[in-house]
Design a protein around this motif. Structure first.
Motif, mmCIF file in Angstrom:
data_model
loop_
_atom_site.group_PDB
_atom_site.id
_atom_site.type_symbol
_atom_site.label_atom_id
_atom_site.label_comp_id
_atom_site.label_asym_id
_atom_site.label_seq_id
_atom_site.Cartn_x
_atom_site.Cartn_y
_atom_site.Cartn_z
ATOM 1 N N GLU A 187 0.807 -1.223 0.000
ATOM 2 C CA GLU A 187 0.000 0.000 0.000
ATOM 3 C C GLU A 187 0.841 1.274 0.000
ATOM 4 O O GLU A 187 0.572 2.184 -0.787
ATOM 5 C CB GLU A 187 -0.990 -0.010 1.163
ATOM 6 N N PRO A 188 1.897 1.385 0.836
ATOM 7 C CA PRO A 188 2.705 2.619 0.783
ATOM 8 C C PRO A 188 3.373 2.830 -0.576
ATOM 9 O O PRO A 188 3.620 3.974 -0.972
ATOM 10 C CB PRO A 188 3.761 2.410 1.875
ATOM 11 N N ILE A 189 3.654 1.759 -1.276
ATOM 12 C CA ILE A 189 4.255 1.884 -2.608
ATOM 13 C C ILE A 189 3.232 2.487 -3.569
ATOM 14 O O ILE A 189 3.507 3.472 -4.256
ATOM 15 C CB ILE A 189 4.769 0.514 -3.112
ATOM 16 N N ALA A 190 2.033 1.906 -3.606
ATOM 17 C CA ALA A 190 0.988 2.400 -4.500
ATOM 18 C C ALA A 190 0.551 3.808 -4.113
ATOM 19 O O ALA A 190 0.370 4.669 -4.977
ATOM 20 C CB ALA A 190 -0.202 1.447 -4.480
ATOM 21 N N ALA A 192 7.699 5.969 3.832
ATOM 22 C CA ALA A 192 6.330 5.535 4.147
ATOM 23 C C ALA A 192 6.298 4.072 4.589
ATOM 24 O O ALA A 192 5.529 3.708 5.490
ATOM 25 C CB ALA A 192 5.415 5.749 2.939
ATOM 26 N N LEU A 193 7.122 3.232 3.980
ATOM 27 C CA LEU A 193 7.198 1.827 4.392
ATOM 28 C C LEU A 193 7.658 1.731 5.844
ATOM 29 O O LEU A 193 7.063 1.008 6.655
ATOM 30 C CB LEU A 193 8.150 1.042 3.484
ATOM 31 N N ARG A 194 8.700 2.466 6.169
ATOM 32 C CA ARG A 194 9.236 2.429 7.543
ATOM 33 C C ARG A 194 8.224 2.989 8.537
ATOM 34 O O ARG A 194 8.056 2.451 9.626
ATOM 35 C CB ARG A 194 10.566 3.159 7.597
ATOM 36 N N GLU A 195 7.535 4.065 8.146
ATOM 37 C CA GLU A 195 6.515 4.651 9.023
ATOM 38 C C GLU A 195 5.356 3.684 9.254
ATOM 39 O O GLU A 195 4.727 3.703 10.311
ATOM 40 C CB GLU A 195 5.989 5.963 8.441
ATOM 41 N N GLY A 244 5.701 0.613 9.673
ATOM 42 C CA GLY A 244 6.187 -0.493 10.486
ATOM 43 C C GLY A 244 6.735 -1.659 9.686
ATOM 44 O O GLY A 244 6.967 -2.739 10.221
ATOM 45 N N VAL A 245 6.962 -1.447 8.381
ATOM 46 C CA VAL A 245 7.515 -2.507 7.531
ATOM 47 C C VAL A 245 9.029 -2.506 7.690
ATOM 48 O O VAL A 245 9.676 -1.456 7.620
ATOM 49 C CB VAL A 245 7.130 -2.281 6.045
ATOM 50 N N ASN A 246 9.610 -3.684 7.916
ATOM 51 C CA ASN A 246 11.052 -3.809 8.073
ATOM 52 C C ASN A 246 11.708 -3.775 6.686
ATOM 53 O O ASN A 246 11.661 -4.741 5.939
ATOM 54 C CB ASN A 246 11.400 -5.101 8.809
ATOM 55 N N VAL A 247 12.322 -2.632 6.352
ATOM 56 C CA VAL A 247 13.010 -2.458 5.078
ATOM 57 C C VAL A 247 14.467 -2.867 5.301
ATOM 58 O O VAL A 247 15.199 -2.206 6.023
ATOM 59 C CB VAL A 247 12.926 -0.999 4.582
ATOM 60 N N VAL A 248 14.861 -3.985 4.696
ATOM 61 C CA VAL A 248 16.212 -4.514 4.859
ATOM 62 C C VAL A 248 17.186 -3.787 3.949
ATOM 63 O O VAL A 248 18.303 -3.461 4.336
ATOM 64 C CB VAL A 248 16.243 -6.036 4.583
#
Length: 174
Positions: free
Chosen positions: A27-30, A71-74, A76-80
């Protein structure tokens, strides 16, 4: 006024094995203008932290990409890892044999570990998992590394007693 140039990026994520986690990560990507190119989601493998590794290839302007990662990090998605797509060549090969019995997931993991990424996979097992099957793999590899990637495919195929149908050499003339 010219439109900003889009570029290809790869984002590596770790997700919990729970319903809705992949959708929540996309969703944050779109929502921030990213255009999905491919998603590699291998539920059978877990990271050392017990999460599912997911690789997302997308297109965006550089500014939008920064916003997407934030937005991914906000969310709560763990961006490696997040960065520009490092692959610049593609090749397609066919594997034939007992792909399911020899652990297709392991085969894909070995190919990814060498020097490429599996951009697309199409599996055909018309007589069931116990019989021979075939898979069409579209692989992305670094510029100039096609022969190394083919060598890795050949090695994995030999270890698993699979047959490889390789692409025709480019520019070979008539």
């Amino acid at each position: 006024m010219s439109e900003a140039r889009t570029e290809s990026y790869t984002v590596r994520l770790e997700l919990a094995d729970e319903p809705g986690e992949l959708l929540a990560a996309l969703e944050p990507i779109a929502d921030n203008g990213g255009n999905l190119l491919s998603i590699f989601h291998e539920r059978g493998n877990l990271t050392p932290r017990g999460r599912i590794p997911v690789e997302v290839d997308l297109e965006a302007t550089p500014e939008r990409f920064e916003t997407i990662v934030e937005a991914l990090r906000e969310a709560g998605v763990n961006v490696v890892q997040a960065g520009q797509e490092r692959y610049s060549e593609e090749l397609t090969v066919l594997l034939v044999g007992h792909l399911v019995d020899t652990d297709l997931s392991d085969t894909l993991s070995q190919l990814r570990a060498e020097n490429g990424a599996v951009a697309d996979l199409s599996l055909s097992a018309p007589e069931g998992a116990e019989s021979e099957s075939s898979a069409r793999l579209r692989l992305k590899t670094d510029q100039g590394a096609v022969e190394e990637t083919l060598a890795a495919v050949r090695q994995v195929a030999e270890e698993k007693d699979l047959r490889v149908i390789e692409p025709l050499a480019a520019g070979g003339g008539v």
